[in-house]
Enzyme design. Structure first.
Site, PDB file in Angstrom:
ATOM      1  N   THR A  33       0.718  -1.087   0.154  1.00 44.43           N
ATOM      2  CA  THR A  33       0.011   0.005  -0.293  1.00 44.43           C
ATOM      3  C   THR A  33       0.830   1.370   0.102  1.00 44.43           C
ATOM      4  O   THR A  33       2.075   1.191   0.712  1.00 44.43           O
ATOM      5  CB  THR A  33      -0.913   0.045   1.103  1.00 44.43           C
ATOM      6  OG1 THR A  33      -0.463   0.344   2.135  1.00 44.43           O
ATOM      7  CG2 THR A  33      -1.522  -1.262   1.468  1.00 44.43           C
ATOM      8  N   ASN A  84       3.845   0.463   8.683  1.00 41.77           N
ATOM      9  CA  ASN A  84       5.089   1.209   8.629  1.00 41.77           C
ATOM     10  C   ASN A  84       5.036   2.584   8.064  1.00 41.77           C
ATOM     11  O   ASN A  84       5.954   3.330   8.458  1.00 41.77           O
ATOM     12  CB  ASN A  84       5.993   0.480   7.255  1.00 41.77           C
ATOM     13  CG  ASN A  84       7.181   1.187   6.901  1.00 41.77           C
ATOM     14  OD1 ASN A  84       8.153   1.416   7.541  1.00 41.77           O
ATOM     15  ND2 ASN A  84       7.260   1.638   5.590  1.00 41.77           N
ATOM     16  N   SER A 135       8.307   1.514  15.011  1.00 43.51           N
ATOM     17  CA  SER A 135       8.512   2.370  15.978  1.00 43.51           C
ATOM     18  C   SER A 135       9.879   3.273  15.703  1.00 43.51           C
ATOM     19  O   SER A 135      10.111   3.486  14.471  1.00 43.51           O
ATOM     20  CB  SER A 135       8.238   1.937  17.486  1.00 43.51           C
ATOM     21  OG  SER A 135       8.732   3.089  18.373  1.00 43.51           O
ATOM     22  N   TYR A 149       7.153  14.107  17.345  1.00 45.09           N
ATOM     23  CA  TYR A 149       7.535  12.668  16.582  1.00 45.09           C
ATOM     24  C   TYR A 149       7.817  11.935  17.829  1.00 45.09           C
ATOM     25  O   TYR A 149       7.266  10.521  17.798  1.00 45.09           O
ATOM     26  CB  TYR A 149       9.012  12.880  15.951  1.00 45.09           C
ATOM     27  CG  TYR A 149       9.291  11.150  15.303  1.00 45.09           C
ATOM     28  CD1 TYR A 149       8.551  10.853  14.399  1.00 45.09           C
ATOM     29  CD2 TYR A 149      10.243  10.854  16.003  1.00 45.09           C
ATOM     30  CE1 TYR A 149       8.916   9.511  13.928  1.00 45.09           C
ATOM     31  CE2 TYR A 149      10.643   9.463  15.270  1.00 45.09           C
ATOM     32  CZ  TYR A 149       9.927   8.703  14.397  1.00 45.09           C
ATOM     33  OH  TYR A 149      10.275   7.670  13.841  1.00 45.09           O
ATOM     34  N   LYS A 153       5.658   8.142  18.838  1.00 48.97           N
ATOM     35  CA  LYS A 153       6.259   6.775  18.857  1.00 48.97           C
ATOM     36  C   LYS A 153       5.971   6.394  20.110  1.00 48.97           C
ATOM     37  O   LYS A 153       5.945   5.084  20.280  1.00 48.97           O
ATOM     38  CB  LYS A 153       7.678   6.801  18.382  1.00 48.97           C
ATOM     39  CG  LYS A 153       7.755   7.198  16.964  1.00 48.97           C
ATOM     40  CD  LYS A 153       7.015   6.267  16.096  1.00 48.97           C
ATOM     41  CE  LYS A 153       7.404   6.319  14.425  1.00 48.97           C
ATOM     42  NZ  LYS A 153       6.555   5.306  13.599  1.00 48.97           N
ATOM     43  N   THR A 184      17.900   6.548   4.706  1.00 46.58           N
ATOM     44  CA  THR A 184      16.583   6.603   4.124  1.00 46.58           C
ATOM     45  C   THR A 184      16.134   7.964   3.755  1.00 46.58           C
ATOM     46  O   THR A 184      16.930   8.968   4.353  1.00 46.58           O
ATOM     47  CB  THR A 184      15.303   5.865   4.894  1.00 46.58           C
ATOM     48  OG1 THR A 184      15.100   6.399   5.938  1.00 46.58           O
ATOM     49  CG2 THR A 184      15.763   4.458   5.183  1.00 46.58           C
TER      50      THR A 184
END
Length: 271
Positions: A33, A84, A135, A149, A153, A184
Site C-alpha cells: 500500500t 510502516n 516504531s 515525533y 512513537k 532513508t
C-alpha cells in the site's frame, strides 16, 4: 514452510519497499500500500500476481478497513502486518503548530491504530498472525527538536505493549521495530519541518554537531532481520535495528533506574 501473506503500509520507498521486496523474493505474497499507487508499479512489473497494490492513506480509517477486506478477498488471509506508514516532524516544542501536531498523530498513531484494528478480526479467526509496528529508537528515548515525533512513537509503544497482552491468547504476536538512523528519506525528503524560532538555533546546532559523526545504517541490510522476525516462533516484543540503539539506550535506562531508586524514599512517603 507455507508461504506467508504480508500487508505492508508505506511501501513506496524506504523500509517498506525493501521489506516488501525481500518477502516477494523468497516467494511470499505482499499486499503493498501507498498513497500514490503509481509508486508500486515496479513491484507489480517484477513480481506480477504475487503483489496486490492498493492506494491507501492510513489517516482514513474506513480506507484502512477496506484495504484489509480487499486483501482478504484476494489472498484469503494476512499472516503479517507491517504498519510502516509514518513520517518524522522536526521542530522544538514551542515551534510546533496545532496543525502540525495533529498531522503527526493522525498518521503515526491513528493510522497505526486503524490498521491494527482492521486486521485483528481476521487474525483472531485464523488464531495466528504477527503485527509488526514500526516504531523507532525515538520510541524509547528522546532528542531535542523531535518532541512531537517522539510523542507519537511513545504512544505507539504503549499501544502495542498493551495489544501484545490482549491478543496473545489468540495466537497473535506483536513486535515493535525500533530502528536507529538509516540512510532513508525519513530525515530529508519525507520529513516535515516547523517554522524556526531563532532562540533555539543553539539547541539545533548542538544536536547537529553531536550526531554529525554517527554512521547511518544501510536500509538494505534490514531485510534479513525482518524475515527472521517473521519466521520466529517466539518473536520479541521489541527489536532494535542497527548496532547503535543498544549502546544509546543502556545508559538512558540505567539513569532512569538510578533516579527512581534515589527518590524512592520520597515516593514511599506518598503511599
Amino acid at each position: 514452510m507455507e508461504n506467508k501473506v504480508w500487508l505492508i503500509t508505506g511501501t513506496s520507498k524506504g523500509f517498506g519497499k525493501i521489506w516488501a521486496e525481500a518477502a516477494l523474493q523468497r516467494g511470499d505474497k505482499v499486499v503493498a500500500t501507498a498513497r500514490n499507487i503509481d509508486s508500486l508499479a515496479d513491484l507489480v512489473t517484477k513480481y506480477g500476481d504475487a503483489v496486490l497494490p492498493i492506494s491507501l492513506d492510513v489517516d482514513n480509517r474506513e480506507a484502512c478497513f477496506a484495504a484489509v477486506q480487499q486483501a482478504q478477498e484476494h489472498f484469503g488471509k494476512i499472516d503479517v502486518l507491517i504498519s510502516n506508514a509514518g513520517f518524522g516532524h522536526f521542530g522544538c516544542i514551542e515551534e510546533i503548530s496545532e496543525t502540525e501536531a495533529r498531522a503527526q498523530f493522525e498518521t503515526n498513531v491513528f493510522g497505526s491504530l486503524w490498521m491494527i484494528q482492521a486486521v485483528l478480526p481476521m487474525m483472531r479467526t485464523q488464531q495466528n498472525g504477527h503485527i509488526m509496528q514500526v516504531s523507532s529508537i525515538g520510541g524509547v528515548t528522546t532528542f531535542p527538536t523531535l518532541g512531537i515525533y517522539h510523542a507519537s512513537k511513545w504512544a505507539v509503544e504503549g499501544l502495542c505493549d498493551s495489544l501484545a497482552q490482549e491478543v496473545a491468547g489468540f495466537g497473535i504476536k506483536v513486535t515493535l521495530i525500533e530502528p536507529a538512523g538509516y540512510a532513508t528519506e525519513w530525515g530529508t525528503a519525507s520529513a516535515k519541518q516547523s517554522k524556526a524560532i531563532e532562540a533555539y538555533n543553539g539547541v539545533k546546532a548542538a544536536l547537529y554537531q553531536a550526531f554529525s559523526g554517527v554512521p547511518q545504517g544501510n536500509p538494505d541490510n534490514t531485510a534479513s532481520a525482518i524475515l527472521t522476525l517473521a519466521d520466529a516462533e517466539n518473536p520479541p516484543l521489541r527489536l532494535f535495528l542497527g548496532a547503535v540503539p543498544l549502546h544509546v539506550i543502556e545508559p538512558v535506562y540505567a539513569k532512569r533506574l538510578a533516579d527512581w531508586k534515589a527518590w524512592q524514599p520520597v515516593a514511599e512517603k506518598a503511599q
